[in-house]
Design an enzyme around this catalytic site. Sequence first.
Site, PDB file in Angstrom:
ATOM      1  N   GLU A 473      35.987  43.133   8.604  1.00 27.45           N
ATOM      2  CA  GLU A 473      35.589  42.742   7.353  1.00 27.45           C
ATOM      3  C   GLU A 473      34.343  42.666   6.739  1.00 27.45           C
ATOM      4  OE1 GLU A 473      36.739  40.020   3.965  1.00 27.45           O
ATOM      5  OE2 GLU A 473      37.949  41.427   5.392  1.00 27.45           O
ATOM      6  N   THR A 584      41.440  45.809 -11.328  1.00 27.28           N
ATOM      7  CA  THR A 584      40.981  45.286 -10.213  1.00 27.28           C
ATOM      8  C   THR A 584      41.956  45.211  -9.004  1.00 27.28           C
ATOM      9  OG1 THR A 584      39.114  44.155  -8.766  1.00 27.28           O
ATOM     10  CG2 THR A 584      40.855  42.970 -10.298  1.00 27.28           C
TER      11      THR A 584
END
Length: 603
Positions: A473, A584
């Site tokens: 992450e 997006t």
Amino acid sequence: MLLLRKLPGMPGWPAALGLRLPQKFLFLLFLSGLLTLCFGALFLLPDSSRFKRLFLPRRAAAGDSDLPRSPPAAAAAEPRHASPAAPRRLRDKLRAAARLGAPPAHTSAGGSKQQVQPGEGGAEAGTESAPAAPAAPRQTRAPFRFDYEKFHSSLRHPVLGRRGGEELETRARRLKIKEMMKFAWDNYKRYAFGKNELRPLTKNGHIGNMFGGLRGATIVDALDTLYIMELGEEFQEAKSWVEKSFDLNVVFKNKALELGEKLLPAFNTPTGIPRGVINLGSGMSWSWGWASAGSSILAEFGTLHLEFLHLTELSGNPVFTEKVMNIRKVLNRIEKPQGLYPNFLSPVTGNWVQHHVSVGGLGDSFYEYLIKSWLMSDKRDTDARKMYNDALEAIEKHLVKKSAGGLTYIAEWRGGILDHKMGHLACFSGGMIALGAEQAAEEKKQHYLDLAAEITHTCHESYARSDTKLGPEAFRFDSGTEAMATRLSERYYILRPEVVESYMYMWRLTHDPKYRQWGWEVVKALEKYCRVEAGFSGIRDVYTTTPNHDNMQQSFFLAETLKYLYLLFCDDDVLSLEDWVFNTEAHPLPVNHTNFKAKASMQ
């Protein structure tokens, strides 16, 4: 993705216009972007937070343990740490919305039926006559009508490409990704159809708190991917569910235009910067409780431009463009520290609240939408181009760093102090910078292509240095560590798309074969460590080859990760970058080659 053909008491909308399947796909694209806008752009989560309750959710059906208990109507949301994710842009951020009213009657659709034959050679549709639909109620607004013929004549490439001669290996790899999509979809359909996301380990559906009481998020997100991959039967299944069951009857009561109008009260602030949350029923808006001093978020109000401009183009109503252009005026007027855009802005004073700058979570899609606004305008929006150029110059001067080992990364900036961390969410920036480089001045074009390649290489290294060949992450560049997570809370992978997104753009713009090879490495890693008996699951630690799965097949895995991988192995004219801009959430919106406007008429 969203297809809205039939509303209670109204004839099927695209069917009423006599549209063919490709035409209906255009409506799917636009409504997908609009849905993303409404249940994403205004509803952003901070790092490491989600919400325990909804704003005004519907009551849970008996036996549905995933549905939240309904809090009082005006109760504030209570945060919890459901995941340590710092969600990028719109995707796995909270889409919290107000009560949408009673669900619609589940009547059968009265629109035309399409029969699509899936296959690599292309989908062909046959259309049967639709039965007569009930008379529509009297309309109080002018519906917009899309000038399809004018738009279609402006496209420079077929939507699904021409599929000319290609290497057998490329085709085989594309077919493998198509199989992965079908596997993910089939298991979602079998165990979680109508729920938001699939829990592949426990083989059940998840509704949760992420989508404001709406259901079917995976169906909505997957529609255009199914179409692009020519999974005709699955596309029809998804389309049919949306027609009959998707609970947007109140929001889309008259036309999609009304949905955009329902967001406008959020802009009623002293500056015109919208607040973060709006009750779609009452029009009341407020800022998130966790946002400093009632501030709005850069990636929140900065990720409206594409959809709002397109809504004006389709409706002829300038108010949508006026709202987002006012945001630009505020941003151009305010002083920016070192030329950088902090993540928090007061909608009351128009001043920055904190000087935290990130190209990852909380900031990311603002920069993305600057260059994409210019591209979607067919390069007429010079203000967007200048804002992007200035922002990138400041980012390169103050945030772009090179590690001792030669890796280029984008750090975060906290009041002048650098945090040498780069999140997976920021890895979209390689593709963004490459898009901008393609159109840059000749003396800077190669420089920015090189920068894009270096950042994409760094993100690839974050994958290559893990045991699973999937990226964490977040990864750091400190204490002798490079491109690796140093904290337990940053070691997970939740099927994110940003790295393969950059691979796709870098391939399209350079045709360097390494990007396809890197994408194929991701495919193999997903198959080995994330594929389980009933779908795909994220993993909690990319540094162990004995994966601990998180039991969640995210909707964005179908909307973005698999779509970008598939396009990586397609010819360039499949959703050509000359004709389409990806929002997006990887839903394509058309480049405005013709400055087309919708035709309005009263019924």
